[in-house]
Scaffold this active site. Structure first.
Site, PDB file in Angstrom:
ATOM      1  N   ASP A 148       0.796  -1.239   0.000  1.00 32.51           N
ATOM      2  CA  ASP A 148       0.000   0.000   0.000  1.00 32.51           C
ATOM      3  C   ASP A 148       0.826   1.286   0.000  1.00 32.51           C
ATOM      4  O   ASP A 148       0.278   2.388  -0.107  1.00 32.51           O
ATOM      5  CB  ASP A 148      -0.976   0.009   1.191  1.00 32.51           C
ATOM      6  CG  ASP A 148      -0.286  -0.165   2.550  1.00 32.51           C
ATOM      7  OD1 ASP A 148       0.873   0.268   2.691  1.00 32.51           O
ATOM      8  OD2 ASP A 148      -0.922  -0.722   3.465  1.00 32.51           O
ATOM      9  N   HIS A 165       6.378  -8.003  -1.243  1.00 32.41           N
ATOM     10  CA  HIS A 165       5.313  -8.421  -2.158  1.00 32.41           C
ATOM     11  C   HIS A 165       5.009  -7.388  -3.239  1.00 32.41           C
ATOM     12  O   HIS A 165       3.975  -7.461  -3.901  1.00 32.41           O
ATOM     13  CB  HIS A 165       4.041  -8.755  -1.366  1.00 32.41           C
ATOM     14  CG  HIS A 165       4.186  -9.979  -0.505  1.00 32.41           C
ATOM     15  ND1 HIS A 165       3.273 -10.351   0.455  1.00 32.41           N
ATOM     16  CD2 HIS A 165       5.168 -10.925  -0.463  1.00 32.41           C
ATOM     17  CE1 HIS A 165       3.675 -11.471   1.037  1.00 32.41           C
ATOM     18  NE2 HIS A 165       4.825 -11.835   0.508  1.00 32.41           N
ATOM     19  N   GLY A 170       1.176  -7.130  12.897  1.00 30.94           N
ATOM     20  CA  GLY A 170      -0.009  -7.128  12.046  1.00 30.94           C
ATOM     21  C   GLY A 170       0.024  -8.127  10.906  1.00 30.94           C
ATOM     22  O   GLY A 170      -0.393  -7.823   9.802  1.00 30.94           O
ATOM     23  N   SER A 181      -0.678 -12.422   9.885  1.00 30.39           N
ATOM     24  CA  SER A 181      -1.259 -13.687  10.330  1.00 30.39           C
ATOM     25  C   SER A 181      -0.241 -14.825  10.327  1.00 30.39           C
ATOM     26  O   SER A 181      -0.548 -15.924  10.772  1.00 30.39           O
ATOM     27  CB  SER A 181      -2.438 -14.053   9.430  1.00 30.39           C
ATOM     28  OG  SER A 181      -2.008 -14.122   8.087  1.00 30.39           O
TER      29      SER A 181
END
Ligand code: OAD
Length: 249
Positions: A99, A114, A193, A195
């Site tokens: 982002d 990524h 933050g 998983s």
């Protein structure tokens, strides 16, 4: 709560995931209301999905561009930018996020594992990725003008590492070199933050442990690889990160 002491020779490697941007309003992937709940991964985040329907893929990433572009860094991002300012080369931020919010907060010692939503590259030729914040209208698939100049046709694609694709070897090398350099030195590894479901990012905690890191997980919920961490701070990152580091340099 005990603060994390950072002395003059401590190295800090932070791995972030979608949770760090959640308080900025960027959706996460897994769990209820996550991006993958409404849009199966294989349709929009694999080379096969792109080959099948590039317009669908561009619609997804155009929406994410518009969404992330309208969000701003939160106190969690800003704390990590301040930490980099204080530690310089003893700090590295590896993010799974695309982002762009870490860069906008001021981090430059940054590995975007990524890719980046605001870069586009060609699916056919090896021209370098270029800045692109275009929100393409539904149904539109941009084409490569460099290929067109040679009389060929190729679709442009988002500069994102999709499932089934390799991470940039240079990115992994930079992270591995940082970890190797921290061997036998004071070293803090913190995941924030995320998983812990996607590799190789989820394995960084193991590599850090091998060289003696103190390991912290800061997450709103338990993570898949949680047992690998010495400390689990269950909290929203924008709330806890600003209070966490005791920098003594
Ligand atoms: P996930 O959506 O899998 O996980 C986000 C984690 O953040 C969850 O464990 C939440 O509990 C936690 N969380 C949510 N809000 C939080 C907050 N305010 N503070 C702290 N934690 C919070 O996202 P990632 O782990 O980043 O890859 O997902 C990894 C990769 O899978 C992504 O980079 C993406 C995805 O598929 C690609 O698209 C290639």
């Amino acid at each position: 709560m005990q603060r994390i002491e950072i002395t003059a020779d401590t190295r800090v490697l932070v791995l972030t995931g979608a949770g760090v941007s959640a308080e900025s309003g960027v959706p996460t992937f897994r769990g209820s209301n996550g991006l993958w709940e409404n849009q199966p991964v294989e349709r929009v985040a694999t080379p096969e999905g792109f080959a099948e329907d590039p317009a669908r893929v561009w619609r997804f990433y155009s929406q994410r561009r518009a969404g992330a572009g309208a969000c701003a860094p939160n106190p969690g991002h800003r704390t990590l930018a301040e930490l980099e300012q204080k530690l310089g080369a003893r700090f590295l931020l590896a993010t799974q996020n695309v982002d762009g919010l870490h860069r906008r907060a001021g981090n430059t010692r940054l590995v975007e594992m990524h890719g980046n939503l605001f870069l586009t590259r060609c699916s056919g030729c090896d021209r370098p990725p270029f800045p692109d914040d275009t929100v393409y209208p539904a149904g539109h698939v941009p084409e490569c003008d460099a290929c067109a100049a040679r009389g060929a046709r190729a679709f442009l694609r988002p500069h994102i590492v999709w499932f089934g694709e390799m991470l940039e070897p240079a990115d992994l090398e930079r992270i591995n070199d940082f970890i190797a350099d921290a061997r036998n030195k004071p070293f803090v590894f913190m995941a924030v933050g995320t998983s812990g479901a996607v590799y190789p990012a989820a394995n960084l905690v193991n590599l850090a442990r091998e060289v003696g890191a103190r390991t912290y997980l800061v997450n709103a919920d338990p993570a898949d690889n949680q047992s690998r961490f010495e400390h689990f701070l269950r909290c929203e990152s924008g709330k806890i990160l600003p209070t966490l580091f005791d920098v003594r340099t």
